[in-house]
Design a protein around this motif. Structure first.
Motif, PDB file in Angstrom:
ATOM      1  N   ASN A  53     -13.748 -29.083 -15.930  1.00  0.00           N
ATOM      2  CA  ASN A  53     -13.613 -27.943 -16.846  1.00  0.00           C
ATOM      3  C   ASN A  53     -12.175 -27.548 -17.124  1.00  0.00           C
ATOM      4  OD1 ASN A  53     -16.475 -26.857 -17.373  1.00  0.00           O
ATOM      5  ND2 ASN A  53     -16.463 -27.196 -15.165  1.00  0.00           N
ATOM      6  N   GLU A  54     -11.200 -28.361 -16.707  1.00  0.00           N
ATOM      7  CA  GLU A  54      -9.808 -28.043 -17.018  1.00  0.00           C
ATOM      8  C   GLU A  54      -9.002 -29.333 -17.092  1.00  0.00           C
ATOM      9  OE1 GLU A  54      -8.264 -25.444 -13.968  1.00  0.00           O
ATOM     10  OE2 GLU A  54      -8.783 -26.804 -12.341  1.00  0.00           O
ATOM     11  N   VAL A  55      -8.186 -29.456 -18.148  1.00  0.00           N
ATOM     12  CA  VAL A  55      -7.401 -30.674 -18.351  1.00  0.00           C
ATOM     13  C   VAL A  55      -6.037 -30.340 -18.937  1.00  0.00           C
ATOM     14  CG1 VAL A  55      -9.477 -32.062 -18.792  1.00  0.00           C
ATOM     15  CG2 VAL A  55      -8.197 -31.109 -20.717  1.00  0.00           C
ATOM     16  N   ALA A  56      -5.149 -31.329 -18.842  1.00  0.00           N
ATOM     17  CA  ALA A  56      -3.876 -31.309 -19.558  1.00  0.00           C
ATOM     18  C   ALA A  56      -3.695 -32.684 -20.179  1.00  0.00           C
ATOM     19  CB  ALA A  56      -2.719 -30.983 -18.612  1.00  0.00           C
ATOM     20  N   ALA A  67      -0.538 -30.013 -33.391  1.00  0.00           N
ATOM     21  CA  ALA A  67      -0.325 -31.236 -34.152  1.00  0.00           C
ATOM     22  C   ALA A  67      -0.412 -32.436 -33.223  1.00  0.00           C
ATOM     23  CB  ALA A  67       1.047 -31.204 -34.839  1.00  0.00           C
ATOM     24  N   VAL A  68      -0.629 -33.589 -33.791  1.00  0.00           N
ATOM     25  CA  VAL A  68      -0.668 -34.836 -33.003  1.00  0.00           C
ATOM     26  C   VAL A  68       0.637 -34.977 -32.225  1.00  0.00           C
ATOM     27  CG1 VAL A  68      -0.728 -37.351 -33.145  1.00  0.00           C
ATOM     28  CG2 VAL A  68      -2.255 -35.983 -34.584  1.00  0.00           C
ATOM     29  N   GLY A  69       0.525 -35.298 -30.949  1.00  0.00           N
ATOM     30  CA  GLY A  69       1.691 -35.445 -30.087  1.00  0.00           C
ATOM     31  C   GLY A  69       2.011 -34.223 -29.248  1.00  0.00           C
ATOM     32  N   ASP A  70       1.381 -33.081 -29.555  1.00  0.00           N
ATOM     33  CA  ASP A  70       1.620 -31.870 -28.759  1.00  0.00           C
ATOM     34  C   ASP A  70       1.072 -32.043 -27.337  1.00  0.00           C
ATOM     35  OD1 ASP A  70       2.736 -30.671 -30.938  1.00  0.00           O
ATOM     36  OD2 ASP A  70       1.123 -29.208 -31.271  1.00  0.00           O
ATOM     37  N   GLU A  71       1.814 -31.551 -26.364  1.00  0.00           N
ATOM     38  CA  GLU A  71       1.348 -31.525 -24.984  1.00  0.00           C
ATOM     39  C   GLU A  71       0.628 -30.200 -24.752  1.00  0.00           C
ATOM     40  OE1 GLU A  71       4.951 -32.078 -22.742  1.00  0.00           O
ATOM     41  OE2 GLU A  71       4.829 -34.253 -22.932  1.00  0.00           O
ATOM     42  N   VAL A  72      -0.622 -30.283 -24.294  1.00  0.00           N
ATOM     43  CA  VAL A  72      -1.462 -29.090 -24.211  1.00  0.00           C
ATOM     44  C   VAL A  72      -2.241 -29.061 -22.897  1.00  0.00           C
ATOM     45  CG1 VAL A  72      -1.726 -28.944 -26.717  1.00  0.00           C
ATOM     46  CG2 VAL A  72      -3.386 -30.253 -25.379  1.00  0.00           C
ATOM     47  N   PHE A  73      -2.852 -27.911 -22.629  1.00  0.00           N
ATOM     48  CA  PHE A  73      -3.791 -27.799 -21.513  1.00  0.00           C
ATOM     49  C   PHE A  73      -4.839 -26.765 -21.885  1.00  0.00           C
ATOM     50  CE2 PHE A  73      -0.703 -24.526 -20.801  1.00  0.00           C
ATOM     51  CZ  PHE A  73      -1.311 -23.513 -20.076  1.00  0.00           C
TER      52      PHE A  73
END
Length: 306
Positions: A67-70, A84-90
């Motif tokens: 239930n949680e990712v980066a 946007a494509v390439g963004d680092e997210v979590f």
């Protein structure tokens, strides 16, 4: 085809499998993310056993754990702004995170600060966000005393640190093996086990101002005896017992703003994720067993190859 770790039916560890699944396609308000890390939580294995709210929708099987990712945005769905494509997210995935690819709804997705490693970011959407929500729900002033049960796990470790950063004194219930660990966070350790209520009264003879429960059952009942105001009794583990005692569940905000706040706490040095062990995706079962058997101290994370 992309790999994912799933449970194919309800039951024990024998229901788990590493399988290949189609790469998902983002719908409106969603982003497709190439997963770099996934946090492991007790709720993951509990869902495999059939745990869930009464009357809730049936879960489609096979179901991906987590239930949680980066990770990194690979594709953006319709009506998505700010990503946007390439963004680092979590954030919190739509349907599981122990996978090479997953979908994140932007409502519960945040940009990962560059200073934050993927494994650390992957610990924030469930454990740290739950801790943040609970501590802010209690709204204790500096100098107040908070009792946290299950303080050695992911939520407890985060809650202890957030409370201490606000000047709150913390009494932490945890196993003897985690004594040095919780004391290193600035908490007063009380060992779990039989006769807990007596040890709690010894640690807080005048009672406590609030209880943040992460265990439930008899532990929650013992902790509640130290409170005079049941409104300051909250739990993330046992809704039925806390209602009987006059308390309430943790009120989860479940939004990107909270994720931004907990990430800022990490960057500012006020919250350490304490990732104590990592496993590759093909050893996800071992990661889950570590948490299911109660051996985890801090957070367990599954790392997925770039």
């Amino acid at each position: 085809m992309p790999k994912a770790y799933v449970f194919t039916r309800y039951g024990g560890p024998e229901a788990e499998a590493l399988v290949e699944l189609d790469r998902p396609t983002p719908g409106p308000g969603q982003v497709l993310v190439a997963v770099r890390a996934a946090g492991v939580n007790p709720v993951d294995w509990k869902l495999r056993t059939g745990y869930g709210p009464a009357g809730g929708p049936a879960r489609e099987l096979p179901a991906v754990f987590g239930n949680e990712v980066a990770g990194v945005v690979e594709e953006v769905g319709a009506d998505v702004t700010g990503f946007a494509v390439g963004d680092e997210v979590f954030g919190n995935p739509v349907a599981g995170g122990y996978a090479e690819y997953t979908l994140l709804p932007v409502a519960v997705t945040a940009h990962k600060p560059t200073e934050l490693a993927y494994p650390d970011a992957a610990t924030l959407p469930v454990a740290a966000a739950t801790a943040y929500d609970g501590i802010h729900q209690l709204a204790l002033p500096s100098g107040a005393t908070l009792l946290i049960t299950g303080a050695g796990g992911g939520v407890g470790v985060a809650a202890t640190q957030i409370a201490r950063a606000l000047g709150v004194r913390v009494i932490a219930v945890a196993s003897d093996s985690k004594k040095d660990f919780v004391e290193s966070l600035g908490a007063v350790h009380v060992p779990s086990g039989p006769d807990l209520a007596e040890r709690l009264r010894g640690a807080a003879p005048d009672g406590v101002d609030a209880v943040f429960d992460l265990v439930g059952g008899e532990v929650l009942e013992a902790a509640a005896t130290l409170l005079t105001d049941p409104a300051k009794l909250i739990t993330a583990a046992d809704r039925r017992t806390v209602a009987r005692l006059g308390g309430v569940p943790v009120e989860r905000a479940r939004n990107a703003a909270v994720l931004d706040e907990v990430a800022k706490l990490v960057v500012d040095g006020k919250l350490k994720p304490f990732v104590t062990q990592t496993f590759p995706l093909d050893r996800a079962g071992e990661a889950l067993r570590t948490v299911e058997e109660g051996h985890a101290r801090g957070k367990i994370v599954i790392e997925v190859g770039a």
